[in-house]
Design an enzyme around this catalytic site. Structure first.
Site, short mmCIF file in Angstrom:
data_model
loop_
_atom_site.label_atom_id
_atom_site.label_comp_id
_atom_site.label_asym_id
_atom_site.label_seq_id
_atom_site.Cartn_x
_atom_site.Cartn_y
_atom_site.Cartn_z
CB SER B 272 -0.78 -0.11 1.17
OG SER B 272 -1.21 1.09 1.49
CE LYS B 278 -4.30 -2.82 3.66
NZ LYS B 278 -5.61 -2.17 2.98
CG ASN B 280 -3.75 -4.36 0.42
OD1 ASN B 280 -4.35 -4.62 1.44
ND2 ASN B 280 -3.37 -3.23 -0.10
NE ARG B 311 -27.29 -9.99 -41.00
CZ ARG B 311 -27.08 -10.10 -42.48
NH1 ARG B 311 -26.89 -9.25 -43.20
NH2 ARG B 311 -27.05 -11.21 -43.06
#
Lengths: 445, 445, 445, 445
Positions: B272, B278, B280, B311
């Site tokens: 982070s 952290k 993550n 179509r």
């Protein structure tokens, strides 16, 4: 859910409604409990007479009040727990001690989902098959019924109604195959997917249970591996979309200005309260509405695949009604389309009249192709295009413009032009494709 | 679309991006035209050297500018028309007259879609397979690694990380099977699905084309029978949901307070900008985001099934990017999950510590079961439940409460209680299920 | 994403593409950083010359390579972190120390989303307004242009093309209002939504930032309160659906067999490669395809509202491209519809001819109403309905059947019948409604 | 629909079920007819006593059988037609001739939808308001209750539970505003939107009808301008997503390993059949399941905006149950969340213990910030990050690592470090944000 009778009776045929009703769910849960007790007895875990007592008590769904079960379920988050409690009270003698042995609420609900799905799917499949049969009939009967082929809602080239119906037929066969092919499996994992309370007997009971209920035996419990349920939802959306295409075609072909098809009438069907002349394509309208609802339910099932750990907090619980709804509304669409294609009124005269409405312009490609043999494709395309534009602007027939064009008429005689402008002569493989579709249909009967 | 590089490079691995890139689409369209010319030559409709000239011109996608093709396409509604024009200009000699013969723009686009899908699917499938292999390794290695099983995010009963990984494994195998099983077919119907401009040679050319491109030959043109495309979308959503479940589990198990897993680290991965401590679960986050995008695209494909006549006016045109996006983001999710499961750090100590965090409460069912042998299941449930509540309220250990309960201790000795409270002894069929999963994995290699 | 140029240039006008491009995102992120530094300087947290240095470095988005930022972002899960790093390197002198102060990556991304949305929305809104203006013109001009009103695709009663256009007009005004009304707010909360690193100065900086960027100041950070983003998605889907309705009407009215409208032509617009006579409703087709894509993106945004704690693991990250896509494709639909309604060719003669096609049946209600004065509504409905059916079955005109009916003709003279069969005399409030719509349009200019 | 009682009673509170029930729909349709007759009488079109007779007959919904109406509706595609017929039979005297005068079935259904929506919305809104009030209480009470802020499910920085609750509060206020702000309008256009059968009196009757029903008067009929219905669906999805976010937070905070919140208990609430120790977050689970169902219904409403001409063939008919379902399940989610936040058990001790679980690492940013004053932000980030990693690897406390680091300790004293590591001192604007949220809440009461 919410309004069950007013809209239920409008959109859904009775057998489909019954197959996903409260009673059907309760019955399916009870079938799980009965089968579990039988499987447990076979595995030697509970006495045979206990199993019999449980099965006996589970044989009468009518004694369990769905509304009351639902209310009790609010405290625990699923209706299996109160049903197990009620069933236990209903079992006579020692058997009561053995109800639900080794199972968790999700085992009940998941297996019940599969049983409900099996029954409802059979009804849906029968309607898909009947619709396919009707389309096969239409394809065969109308091999030579020419009509305008339309792309982007503009007339493009001639085709046959037989080929259109053959396209519906193949699509219905494909959709039916996909739906029928989704495997339905038993669920039995106990509180955390290990069948811990059954010691080492878990797999044995699982196998017996699968066999008793005639459901697939999974390699591992699938409490949070939801491909089975989501795949069923996807297959129902595929069937719904297939049915919606047919219904959409019918609404378009039944337009006042097109008038090539009309839905079956009779007994006020398709009438309007204030407009006595109308013949609304009611069956197709119901089918389209149903198919749209199926997709809403399927979106819930696809989004619910990411489930936490060994049991999800919310995603799983969102599945029950979504699955029931997807089954029901696919059934609603299938029944409506079946009715439409079985009784549809085909109007070859209007098809022919519409073909002629552009004064031959719809066969410009045929003329281009014929001319291309002489001057090359690009050049032919330019010359014919210019003639087409002149015809449109001047309000003259295309034929006249072609014959008046010095360059074109130096290569194509009036006879050549007339041959090119004959729609029945410019159908390419239409009949061959119809035959291929019918062959595929016949093979599978 | 919109932002292609900033978010593309973030969410998608390079091979997947390449497989659904502008260049890949142009190349696929060119492959169709080359193969069509070869098929037409084989059918005797165009000279062999024309086919060679076309194939030669089509061999270099780099000469066609996607942006420019897109701009020109605005006038006609699809990029095939301008590409055909550009290709025609690029073909030397007489071959130019034979480019795109008998085909319509939708034939080009639909077949190109299938070719793009085939290439992209192969990449996705390889990542699914690699993720499955990693899960098989984890399942085998961690058969005996006990951890809390969790339902509704609450600890429920012990399980093993091996069984969790085995669940992922089976789900990945199922999802891979579904995806690989979707049939991919060639499209060739001409302007209205009759192959009119090929006269009676249409089916022959169709067969040769299918053979040349190694795609299935459909019974009839599928210009407005879109099950093929929608089914591919559904299978991608099923794969996406399967991958998302694994990623969700990882984010939950990697929570600071749980800490049982950590995503692979290294080179700032998961860091982070402002919070140096952290780690993550970045791979899982990317996978979840990708899976959500897949569902958005799939919803478009399922809703696009109802196409008008020969179509569609809008529904078909909405498919191209939806299919490309669904393929790409499933690929993004598969690559991310593969990376996660290949490098995941498993922390058996934290699993064990979490198991112990409830002071034995997680084994209440085991105690109930043991006690049930003596007093019946219902009674045992009541007694054990009361002890559990007392333990929670008093802040005492569950074991102490059980032993202090006169009724319970009259049936279960301290040894009995300790046996019931041993998580490793209450795993039921966990190992057997792991074995079943691995067997299924081994069978298919 | 995936294919950006081929399909981007086809579906999206250049200004919209630019507004959601990689460069637009990078520029918006840089605007956030520049504004944050200015706000911080105003709050006395960083030196004014530091803010100037940061703003100077942020003024040139071209120096940051989106692809490279995307690649670096894979390690951390969002592109803000690498951009901040690159910006920091680009800032000269002491200012570098103050880049991004107090902010978290999500602050950058969320605020950038709002800035991108503001710019893109302005473009979309201008096209919606222009389309509304064109519809106002059509409504006014065609107040007296009678055409068949159609329900369930069947002719029902006469209406005017002016009223149809008035309906489009009001819908466009409503959709534009909703879209313009969605509030766009700045995001600034720092790593966990407390602005902790700014001590007690957080709210001051937040207020200055909002003022600098001219975005709303939220009461609290909205890192995981995603109503803002989802509401924007919903408003875009509402606009998309509104545009799609108009486009759908145009495709239906432009059908070969209906021919009441034609899209603007010119320069090969709407031409077909093989069918020179066609004039495809290409603008409407593109609009419909775009609207379908918008819904796919919006479904992602609505599903992404449930975000965990202070920052979501996946749902947030799925928003970026979904928001960009929803903006872009709404823009694509708006531009296409604008072009269509500004240049649409209206054919009153075909409208009148279609009105007459049912031989007066479309005015059955008018006859019923007239007759009802004499015999009551129910009785009249029966008599007129029977005459309508006889006319249809016998192939006679409705007028003749009415006059030949003894009961009917005893109440209605031939003159009465003719008056009832005059479509121009049975338009009720059509003109009044047109006037109401135009009034609403004029009021807001 | 399908299962109404079993799952209805589980997911939905009784008042919400009643508000969208069959009876509610029938009653709403009857209110339309009664009000129409009154409006027509006021406009002088029908006698006053006819209006009275109609209103009298319409006053008793119980005499009309929803199931029977649904069955009859199959022939015409909507339940209004059979209801009008039944009502007409029920009206005494001459009044019968004047039932439904000038109106079409869609006028009945659309206006009834609005009436059903108004009643159901009021119930939903009351629950949203009550939930907001509870959140305001929590925010105020827990201003100083510190807990870990979490991003990507990892602890990030300290925050307060008060701020979390304040975030919920603001989100609920926003969602309630959006829902309450959706305008509900009367529908009256007659068979083709011109009110032809009312001659020039249409607008007068329309105005009287709107006034009688206290609904907005639209500028023009909105039979195929569906923004109203779709916007209601969107607002319900926004409310659902807002509620789901709260419920998701609760399930996460109630995890066994987190334990910071517990749902209200009592009377077996949240109990597990087999696991006596569990306290499942049942209310949140129900809310999440409901919110997912809302999105499914909303997707149908958004997709249904493109409606053909003056009345749609399928898209309109798909709206009825979708709207009812969206209202009902939003109500289910609101009631469940209200119950949860009104009774939630907050555990400050567990919050504090979790904050301490990382040994101070969660305050790394605070240390970085303090150190940054001396060595610059970048350098500080590096040094603190390295210390954090060493602490994690060595299993030492972060504080010890910081103090042992020569470089760090040369700038920060032990006292400085302790100050930085105090979570209560690093809350930035948390309290200010709570105050802002409460202010907004108070203003609107």
């Amino acid at each position: 859910m919410t309004s069950s009778h007013l809209f239920g009776a409008l959109f859904l045929p009775d057998p489909v409604r019954a197959a996903v009703s409260d009673r059907a769910w309760v019955e399916a849960m009870l079938r799980f409990e009965a089968a579990l007790s039988i499987a447990s007895a076979r595995a030697g875990l509970i006495p045979a007479d206990a199993a019999e007592a449980i099965a006996a008590a589970a044989a009468d769904p009518g004694r369990f009040d769905p509304e009351e079960l639902g209310r009790q379920a609010r405290a625990v988050g699923n209706p299996a727990a109160p049903l197990v409690k009620a069933l236990t009270s209903a079992v006579e003698g020692e058997g009561a001690r053995h109800v639900h042995r080794g199972a968790t609420s999700q085992d009940v609900m998941d297996t019940a989902s599969m049983l409900v799905a099996r029954d409802a799917r059979a009804i849906v499949k029968a309607d898909l098959d009947a619709a396919a049969a009707a389309c096969a009939g239409l394809a065969d009967e109308h091999r030579a019924t020419i009509m305008p082929g339309r792309t982007l809602l503009q007339q493009a080239l001639p085709t046959t109604f037989g080929l259109r119906a053959a396209g519906w037929l193949v699509a219905l066969l494909d959709a039916g195959d996909r739906l029928a092919g989704v495997p339905l499996a038993v669920e039995l994992g106990g509180a955390a997917g290990t069948l811990a309370s059954l010691g080492s007997d878990g797999p044995r009971v699982l196998a017996e249970l699968a066999s008793e209920l005639e459901l697939e035996e999974p390699a591992v419990p699938w409490h949070t591996a939801r491909l089975r349920v989501a795949e069923l939802g996807a297959a129902l959306a595929l069937a719904g979309g297939t049915l919606e295409k047919i219904a959409l075609d019918v609404t378009l072909l039944a337009q006042t200005e097109v008038g090539e098809l009309a839905e079956p009438g009779g007994e006020g069907r398709g009438g309007s309260s204030t407009l006595p002349h109308k013949r609304n394509p009611v069956g197709s309208v119901l089918a389209i509405a149903c198919a749209r609802r199926v997709r809403g339910e399927t979106s819930i099932l696809l989004a619910a695949m990411a489930q936490e750990h060994e049991r999800a907090a919310g995603a799983w619980q969102a599945e029950w009604e979504a699955l029931g709804g997807a089954l029901a509304y696919t059934g609603g669409a299938a029944a409506a389309v079946r009715e439409v294609v079985e009784g549809v009124e085909v109007r070859p005269d209007r098809m022919r009249a519409n073909l002629d409405a552009t004064g031959g312009l719809i066969l410009a490609e045929a003329v281009s192709t014929a001319l291309g043999e002489h001057v090359g494709r690009g050049e032919a395309h330019e010359l014919v295009g210019a003639a087409a534009r002149r015809a449109t602007e001047a309000g003259r027939t295309f034929r006249d413009e072609l014959l008046d064009d010095a360059e074109i008429s130096s290569h194509l005689s009036a006879e050549d032009v007339d041959r090119a402008l004959d729609p029945a002569a410019y159908l390419g493989a239409a009949d061959a494709f119809v035959e291929r579709a019918l062959e595929r249909y016949r093979e599978r009967r």
